[in-house]
Structures are given as structure tokens and as C-alpha cells.
Design a protein around this motif. Structure first.
Motif, PDB file in Angstrom:
ATOM      1  N   LYS A   1       0.750  -1.203  -0.058  1.00  0.00           N
ATOM      2  CA  LYS A   1      -0.063   0.040  -0.042  1.00  0.00           C
ATOM      3  C   LYS A   1       0.762   1.212   0.093  1.00  0.00           C
ATOM      4  CE  LYS A   1      -4.229  -1.883   2.313  1.00  0.00           C
ATOM      5  NZ  LYS A   1      -4.449  -2.042   3.344  1.00  0.00           N
ATOM      6  N   MET A   2       2.009   1.513  -0.830  1.00  0.00           N
ATOM      7  CA  MET A   2       2.779   2.534  -0.814  1.00  0.00           C
ATOM      8  C   MET A   2       2.017   3.577  -1.720  1.00  0.00           C
ATOM      9  SD  MET A   2       5.516   1.944   0.632  1.00  0.00           S
ATOM     10  CE  MET A   2       4.379   1.323   2.114  1.00  0.00           C
ATOM     11  N   ASP A   3       0.618   3.796  -1.784  1.00  0.00           N
ATOM     12  CA  ASP A   3      -0.047   4.654  -2.525  1.00  0.00           C
ATOM     13  C   ASP A   3       0.394   6.136  -2.467  1.00  0.00           C
ATOM     14  OD1 ASP A   3      -3.075   2.740  -1.500  1.00  0.00           O
ATOM     15  OD2 ASP A   3      -1.437   2.598  -2.916  1.00  0.00           O
ATOM     16  N   SER A   4       0.777   6.567  -1.275  1.00  0.00           N
ATOM     17  CA  SER A   4       1.227   7.784  -0.981  1.00  0.00           C
ATOM     18  C   SER A   4       2.523   8.367  -1.030  1.00  0.00           C
ATOM     19  CB  SER A   4       0.507   8.567   0.198  1.00  0.00           C
ATOM     20  OG  SER A   4      -0.737   8.087   0.538  1.00  0.00           O
ATOM     21  N   LEU A   5       3.227   7.364  -1.621  1.00  0.00           N
ATOM     22  CA  LEU A   5       4.817   7.599  -1.650  1.00  0.00           C
ATOM     23  C   LEU A   5       5.164   8.684  -2.354  1.00  0.00           C
ATOM     24  CD1 LEU A   5       6.992   6.393   0.109  1.00  0.00           C
ATOM     25  CD2 LEU A   5       7.550   4.730  -1.667  1.00  0.00           C
ATOM     26  N   VAL A   6       5.975   9.488  -2.053  1.00  0.00           N
ATOM     27  CA  VAL A   6       6.534  10.406  -3.144  1.00  0.00           C
ATOM     28  C   VAL A   6       7.997  10.255  -3.360  1.00  0.00           C
ATOM     29  CG1 VAL A   6       6.970  12.860  -3.304  1.00  0.00           C
ATOM     30  CG2 VAL A   6       4.806  12.443  -2.542  1.00  0.00           C
ATOM     31  N   THR A   7       8.597  10.094  -2.243  1.00  0.00           N
ATOM     32  CA  THR A   7      10.080   9.594  -2.783  1.00  0.00           C
ATOM     33  C   THR A   7      10.765   8.678  -1.923  1.00  0.00           C
ATOM     34  OG1 THR A   7      10.219  12.047  -2.253  1.00  0.00           O
ATOM     35  CG2 THR A   7      12.148  11.278  -2.690  1.00  0.00           C
ATOM     36  N   ALA A   8      11.646   7.785  -2.227  1.00  0.00           N
ATOM     37  CA  ALA A   8      12.225   6.720  -1.655  1.00  0.00           C
ATOM     38  C   ALA A   8      13.675   6.582  -2.059  1.00  0.00           C
ATOM     39  CB  ALA A   8      11.490   5.459  -2.176  1.00  0.00           C
ATOM     40  N   SER A   9      14.465   6.083  -1.188  1.00  0.00           N
ATOM     41  CA  SER A   9      15.863   5.912  -1.113  1.00  0.00           C
ATOM     42  C   SER A   9      16.241   4.603  -0.683  1.00  0.00           C
ATOM     43  CB  SER A   9      16.605   7.110  -0.228  1.00  0.00           C
ATOM     44  OG  SER A   9      17.937   7.013  -0.339  1.00  0.00           O
TER      45      SER A   9
END
Lengths: 170, 424
Positions: free
Chosen positions: B255-263
Motif C-alpha cells: 500500500k505505498m499509494d502516497s509515496l512520493v520519494t524513496a531512497s
């Protein structure tokens, strides 16, 4: 007096330029001593208090700020405008100078109270940090001298408190 | 605000002059603002304000932030065991008294604790006390000696965490009891950071981090010793950072629906298996900005089926650091890159830092290719219409590898500007 003085303040210029460039809503802020400042909505919204008023649509006649004097509001707006329009590094340099020029102790506390009233959290944090920096490392008497704190303990009372809290004193 | 008549002699006004009319504007601030000022000072100095004047006598006790940090009592990091013994006594005295005399509120703003694990039982006591304050912000950081002992988080009552908004743990052992508590007992949790933490336990399902309100999650160099994958379910998560560490059974994102940035950083010690790396990438479908370190050619190819619909429909920026450093030749690496970019049709900026070839500073390294031929063959262009800027950052250049890379990039992405930067 109800209108701004003939000499335009730098805060006004920057605000007008920014507002004009973006064609955004301009909010009129009025200090308690009658000075008026035209501020673009994007900068005005950095104040939680004004932001709520903008959202509730009650800024039409301008916003009266009963607790804030004109010269203080000018400084606050100087900070907000710079924060809104600058890159991080540039702003850090500006901040250092801004607080250095608040050497007059009156001005620093005026800004703290104004920032608190206006809910501008970043300015409040920075101003409190500045006050803390002026306390840090000083001995008790040095702090009293610097801020004009009156020692209303008797020597015996003071001695007792120091003993009670010896674990915090060197 | 009325002030009592001063009965003691006024302190000498030598040195710096007092403001204007001598009015003490600092003490005139309301309690809340004085607390705000005190929150920027180390704890010992905060307590010492008690002797400034009657106004200040009890102010420190109601300060909403408590920060117990051994650094403020002369214990530095790193610290030899001999030095530590001497200073720990004072620190112990300070921490005991601070936590004893601080007003027992059940709604402390922040509790921060940082020290070596010189006496774990004492540290445990202080941490329990701090958690009992029901803080909104809780930070615990411990330092081990060379024995790598970690601080084991004490059992925590659900009621103590109900106000928790921000949690940062460093060098702490955590079991599934705690993570389950975080999921069920923290209705306001927004910011979670684990640094060098070990997850352990005999849980039947492994560790789960599930929170409907979580906004930001950072996991640096953590280890999952359980026999199940680590499951993260956070529909409101905006920022995710997974750097290094070791996850034997992988990490599963839901459910990473709202994710904007990932590192995501992985290293040669196989933080994640290749299969897990691909799965992770697949879960990040919604994001705008992605940063990857240590990903290699086979993973970047994403899937064997080239006709699947693009995964990253929102990706605008992609930052690759130290990727494609494996043994494939440049053409194959670029093919894999193309495959990846095919999945990001709206990508606007690509950065390749120290990618594609390994660089050494040792100038004695043998130059294998004295000259190369850059072929003018028809090269298939990458399907990346919005990609206008590619930044290539390199440290050292050997064997004409840099120019070969630039040449190929130029042919594959004819509509993009390529910016070249040498990094230190």
C-alpha cells in the motif's frame, strides 16, 4: 496616522514585487500603531494566524494586528520574505546577520512575541534559539547582568537552592 | 506581572550594559516562550536557571522537553572505558535527579536520551521513566563499546505510547511485541526512524510495521534476524529510506499509494537479494523521485517480459549512485538502463553518479585500452520523451570509459542535455 509613510520600506518593495510578479492575492497587514504593509498571500500564509484568516476569507479590509508594532512587523516581514524567496544557503547567511543585528535586546523579544502571536513557527524557533545562544555558557551572574534579571533571593536562599540542586552545578 | 520587591543586592551591572531602561524582558516572557528558549539549551544549564530569580526557580521542572545526553556532562563519543567510569558517576547523579524532580506529567512534549551503555540497568530505568511521561517525541540513542551490546527496549505499556508522533531509535534491540504496539497503540504516529537496530523474536509472522498515519520511515543499517520477511504497510507514507543493513528474508512493501520519494541503498553484503530488490522496485510504483545505490545490471532490467506496462507512472527524477558496477559490458548495462527507463515514461531528470564503471585514484592502475573506437552504428534511442537532463558525475576516468559512456548516452538520448560533473 493611517497610511504608510512616504519612504517605502525594503519589506514593502520585495513584497510588492513578488506579489505583482505572481499576480496573487495581496493582503494588507496593519500594525497596532497604524503602519500598513502589503504582503503577497504566499508570504502572508507563513503566518499561521493570517493563513487561517485567508482560508476563512476575512482579509478583505486588511488584517489588524493589535499586538505588533510597525517596526517589529517590518523585521518579521523581512525574515519571511527572505525565507520565501531564497535558497537554503543564502538564507542561512541572511539569518546569521538578521539575528546579529537584533543586538538590541528589546528587538529580539519584540520579535519573539510577534512570531508567537502570528504563529510563524520557523521565526519563533530561530528567535528562541538566538535567545538561548545568548544564555548558553554563561555563569548565573553573567546571565543576570546580560538580561537585567533582578536577583530577588536572599544570599541564604540562593545558597540553599544551589545546595539542593548541586547535582546540576559544577 | 507583579514582581516581589528585590531584597537582595542587585548584581553588578558591569560589563555589558543592560537594555535601555533596565527592564528584564527575558523574564517577562510567558512560561511557554521561556520553555521554548530553554529547549535549545543543554539540560544542566536548564536546571541551573533555577537560581536566577524567583521567577525562574521552578520553571525548569515544567519544561516540556527533557533531553538527557551524556555529552552535556563531559562524556564524549568515542570514550575510553577508563574516562567513562569517572564521569558516569556524575551523569548518574544528574539523570537520577532530573527525572526525579521533573514534574510528573503524563504528557511530556519530548523525551530524548543518549549515552553509552556503561550500566544497562540504569539506562533501562531512565528510559522506562522517560517513556512513562507519554512523550509525543521519543528519541533513544545508545553507544556500545566494542562488545556490540545493544540496548534492549524495556516492555512498554500501550498507554505510554498513545501520544507518540515521532520515534527515533539508535542501536536498540526490538522485538515484535514493540512493533505490534507501534501499529496498534499509536494513533498519531508520523515519523519513524531506526538506526542500527536489530529486530529479533520468535514471532510467528515476523516483524510488521503497519500504521495508517505514518508519513516518514527511515531504516539505516538495521538487521532482521527473524525467519520471516519484514512487512511494511503504510498507506500514508510519503518518504521511505532503506539504507543498507541485512534483511535475511527480505522486505515486503504494501500500500505505498502516497509515496512520493524513496531512497534505497544496498551493498555487496547483500542487504537484499536480487529477487527482493526487484520486488521492492515493483512496490514503489507511485513515486515521483527515486534514489538507488548499489543496484546492478540484472536487477535494473526489472523483468524478463519487456511488454509489461510501465511501472513508474509518476517518476520524474531518478538518481543512481554506484549502480551498474558489475561485470557486464557497457552495451549490456545500457540495455538494462533502457529497460528501466522504459518503465518511467515521464522521467525528466536522470543522474548517474559513479555508475557504469569503477574508478580508482591509483594512477598506476594499468590502462588496458590505449585507444578505443566509438562506433557510429545505428543505435536505438531510448523511449523517454520527457527526459531533458542527464547528469553524469564521476570521480576518476580510466580507459576512456567516461567518453565511451557519454558517447553512448548521447546516441541513446538525442533529445537530452548531458551535464558532466567531476566529484571529489
Amino acid at each position: 496616522m493611517s497610511s504608510s509613510s512616504d519612504e517605502k520600506k525594503p519589506a514593502d518593495d520585495a513584497a510588492d514585487a513578488a506579489a505583482a510578479a505572481e499576480d496573487e492575492q495581496v493582503v494588507m497587514l496593519r500594525s497596532c500603531d497604524g503602519e500598513e504593509f502589503a504582503v503577497g498571500a504566499s508570504v502572508a500564509k507563513m503566518s499561521g494566524m493570517v493563513s487561517n484568516m485567508i482560508d476563512d476569507d476575512c482579509v478583505d479590509g486588511g488584517v489588524q494586528l493589535p499586538m505588533v508594532k510597525g517596526h517589529v512587523l517590518a523585521r518579521v516581514l523581512e525574515y519571511l520574505n527572505k525565507k520565501h524567496g531564497s535558497a537554503a544557503e543564502e538564507f542561512t547567511n541572511f539569518k546569521a546577520e538578521f539575528f546579529a543585528t537584533l543586538a538590541d535586546r528589546e528587538a529580539l523579544f519584540d520579535v519573539i512575541l510577534a512570531a508567537n502571536f502570528l504563529h510563524t513557527q520557523d521565526l519563533l524557533d530561530d528567535a528562541c534559539q538566538c535567545a538561548a545562544d545568548r544564555i548558553r555558557g554563561k555563569k548565573v551572574q553573567e546571565i543576570r547582568d546580560y538580561f537585567g534579571i533582578v536577583n530577588d533571593f536572599t544570599p541564604e536562599e540562593e545558597e540553599e537552592i544551589r545546595k539542593e540542586n548541586a547535582w546540576a552545578f559544577d | 506581572m507583579a514582581r516581589p520587591e528585590p531584597t537582595a543586592k542587585r548584581g553588578c551591572a558591569g560589563g555589558q550594559a543592560v537594555a535601555g531602561d533596565g527592564v528584564d524582558r527575558l523574564s517577562a516572557l510567558p512560561d511557554g516562550l521561556l520553555h521554548a528558549v530553554l529547549s535549545f539549551l543543554p539540560a544542566p544549564q536548564v536546571v541551573r536557571t533555577c537560581v536566577l530569580s524567583r521567577r525562574w526557580r521552578r520553571l525548569w521542572r515544567s519544561a516540556p522537553r527533557v533531553n538527557v545526553d551524556e555529552l552535556n556532562l563531559g562524556i564524549t563519543v568515542p570514550c575510553s572505558r577508563g574516562d567513562l567510569e569517572a564521569r558516569w558517576g556524575r551523569f548518574e547523579d544528574f539523570a537520577d535527579n532530573l527525572l526525579l524532580f521533573h514534574d510528573s506529567t503524563s504528557s511530556l512534549g519530548e523525551f530524548r536520551y543518549s549515552s553509552h551503555l556503561y550500566n544497562p540497568r540504569q539506562v533501562d530505568r531512565w528510559v522506562r521513566r522517560g517513556i512513562e511521561y507519554c512523550p509525543a517525541v521519543l528519541e533513544i540513542q545508545t553507544y556500545s563499546f566494542s562488545d556490540h551490546r545493544r540496548f534492549k527496549l524495556p516492555p512498554v505499556a500501550a498507554s505510554s505510547l498513545h501520544r507518540l508522533k515521532t520515534l527515533r531509535l539508535s542501536n536498540v534491540n526490538l522485538g515484535c511485541n514493540f512493533t505490534d504496539l507501534l501499529c496498534s497503540g499509536c494513533p498519531f504516529l508520523e515519523d519513524l526512524e531506526f538506526c542500527c537496530c536489530d529486530f529479533y523474536g520468535n514471532c510467528s509472522q515476523g516483524i510488521t510495521i503497519a500504521s495508517p498515519t505514518l508519513n516518514k520511515l527511515v531504516m539505516n543499517c538495521c538487521k532482521d534476524n527473524t525467519s520471516h520477511p519484514l512487512v511494511i504497510t503504510a498507506p500514508s507514507l510519503v518518504y521511505l529510506r532503506l539504507h543498507f543493513g541485512c534483511y535475511k528474508n527480505g522486505i515486503s512493501l504494501h500500500k505505498m499509494d502516497s509515496l512520493v520519494t524513496a531512497s534505497i541503498y544496498t551493498d555487496e553484503n547483500q542487504t537484499f537479494t536480487e529477487k527482493n530488490q526487484r520486488e521492492l522496485l515493483g512496490s514503489l510504483f507511485n513515486l515521483t523521485g527515486l534514489e538507488l545505490l548499489g543496484f546492478e545490471t540484472e536487477v535494473m532490467m526489472l523483468s524478463d517480459k519487456p511488454d509489461k506496462c510501465p511501472i513508474f507512472c509518476n517518476m520524474r527524477t531518478l538518481y543512481l549512485y554506484g549502480c551498474f558496477l558489475d561485470e557486464y559490458d557497457l552495451n549490456e548495462k545500457l540495455e538494462a538502463l533502457e529497460c528501466f527507463l522504459h518503465n518511467a515514461p515521464f522521467l525528466e531528470k536522470l543522474t548517474l553518479e559513479r555508475c557504469m564503471f569503477v574508478s580508482f585514484s591509483d594512477s598506476e592502475w594499468e590502462i588496458e585500452r590505449k585507444n578505443i573506437t566509438l562506433q557510429h552504428q545505428d543505435k536505438k534511442t531510448f523511449q523517454c520523451p520527457k527526459l531533458k537532463l542527464v547528469e553524469v558525475m564521476y570521480e576518476y576516468d580510466h580507459d576512456h570509459q567516461l567518453i565511451e559512456l557519454l558517447w553512448n548516452l548521447g546516441k541513446s538520448l538525442p533529445n537530452a542535455n548531458i551535464k558532466l560533473t567531476k566529484v571529489k
